[in-house]
Write an enzyme that holds these catalytic residues in place. Structure first.
Site, PDB file in Angstrom:
ATOM      1  CB  THR A  83      12.974 -27.872  21.683  1.00  0.00           C
ATOM      2  OG1 THR A  83      14.130 -27.999  21.016  1.00  0.00           O
ATOM      3  CG2 THR A  83      13.223 -27.624  23.198  1.00  0.00           C
TER       4      THR A  83
ATOM      5  CE1 TYR B  33      14.011 -22.688  22.838  1.00  0.00           C
ATOM      6  CE2 TYR B  33      15.292 -24.502  21.930  1.00  0.00           C
ATOM      7  CZ  TYR B  33      14.159 -23.857  21.891  1.00  0.00           C
ATOM      8  OH  TYR B  33      13.072 -24.096  21.155  1.00  0.00           O
TER       9      TYR B  33
END
Ligand code: UFG
Length: 327
Positions: free
Chosen positions: A117, A141
């Site tokens: 990501t 995350y």
């Protein structure tokens, strides 16, 4: 037929990847614990239910299918949740990926395509976010995904696992045939929330922060269509199959849309008034995450075909109106 192990194949991106793999002549074998995925989304190959941290179950699945490669999507992926419950992210994402890599190395499955990501970059004003720039994630995350990228490099050195890493910008849209689509419970992502609000399934969308240093005060993101994204994964698999070395590719379009701009597009595409209210910032949100995909286009030959905002919203709208999986 060549088996590809798809972790998270019952989830949003994984289910679209299974469809693309099947269309390219592979057999996608879904491995998913259904914590956030849907058995109904597994339509294009066998389903093996199991947890990433369950080494015995993983060993069984590797033995049964002898996959030629792994596409690893299974992960918790909510920025906000990761700030409140980081332990879930270190356990599921990091410890789970470690178990998967150990099982893969032992099974001799040495080609690995990883779903990472742009949240690994963090907030970096005035920096061109390319594949080689430093990563400074600001939420758990993003930190969990960066840790897995590090792990992959070590596993290549020690155990020969070659990998293609894709760092995604924001993924939106759905299969234009509406066979699979985006459905999270609870939903936290901007586009499906907006479309639910447009259908009157929720009261109003809350804009998280209107005081960011952007032209309209709301966060800016780079949105890529899920079908374009998974096409890149199939190309990444081909890259490894012909023996090319490990590589990182970011996937975005280079166009940034503010939250208010996405809301305006949703209103125009659906022809509905989307009710919104303004709220405070959400912890962990970066101001602006925008980049392009120069390397993926040049080296993989990837060309986004459906990644305009209107096409993403139209495809997501068709899927949401057709009814989703049963919750
Ligand atoms: N937003 C709102 N209201 C909402 C939901 C979202 O204003 O109810 C805003 C967010 O603050 C953000 C934008 O809409 O500015 C997009 O939010 P999403 O939750 O849809 O997506 P994120 O940018 O938080 O995260 C997504 C993926 C991550 C990935 C990241 C990369 O969920 O996995 O994109 O930018 F890392």
């Amino acid at each position: 037929m060549t088996n590809i192990l798809v972790t998270g194949g019952a989830g949003y991106i994984g289910s679209h990847a299974c469809k693309a793999l099947a269309a390219a002549g592979y057999t996608p074998v879904t491995y998913d614990n259904l914590s956030t995925g849907w058995a109904e989304a597994v339509k294009f190959g066998p389903f093996e239910q199991g947890d990433l941290t369950d080494r015995d179950r993983l060993d069984q699945v590797f033995a049964a299918y002898n996959p030629a490669a792994i596409m690893h999507f299974a992960a918790l992926s909510q920025v906000g949740e990761s700030m409140q419950l980081p332990e879930l992210y270190w356990h599921n994402n990091v410890a789970g990926s470690l178990t998967l890599l150990q099982a893969a190395a032992q099974a001799g499955c040495l080609n690995f395509v990883f779903s990472s990501t742009c949240a690994t970059y963090g907030d970096q004003d005035n920096v061109v976010l390319d594949e080689d720039c430093a990563q400074h994630p600001i939420n758990a995350y993003g930190k969990s995904k960066r840790a897995i990228e590090d792990m992959l490099r070590d596993f290549e050195t020690a155990h020969g696992i070659r990998h293609v890493v894709f760092r995604y910008f924001n993924v939106a849209g759905a299969d234009p045939d509406a066979e699979v689509g985006e459905f999270h419970q609870p939903e936290t992502h901007l586009v499906p929330l907006l479309l639910d609000a447009a259908q009157g399934k929720r009261d109003a969308l809350t804009i998280f922060g209107t005081d960011y240093d952007t032209p309209d005060g709301t966060c800016i993101r780079d949105y890529v269509h899920v079908c374009d994204l998974v096409d890149a994964h199939v190309l990444g698999l081909g890259w490894l199959e012909v023996g090319k070395g490990s590589r990182v590719f970011k996937l975005g379009t280079g166009s940034g849309f503010s939250v208010r701009e996405v809301i305006a597009h949703a209103g125009a595409v659906t022809g509905r008034d989307v009710p919104v209210v303004e709220g405070p910032r959400r912890p962990g949100d970066c101001t602006k995450l925008v980049s392009g995909s120069t390397r993926a286009e040049a080296e993989l030959g990837w060309t986004p075909k459906r990644s305009t905002m209107d096409c993403m919203i139209a495809d997501a709208w068709r899927w949401q109106k057709s009814g989703h999986y049963s919750a």
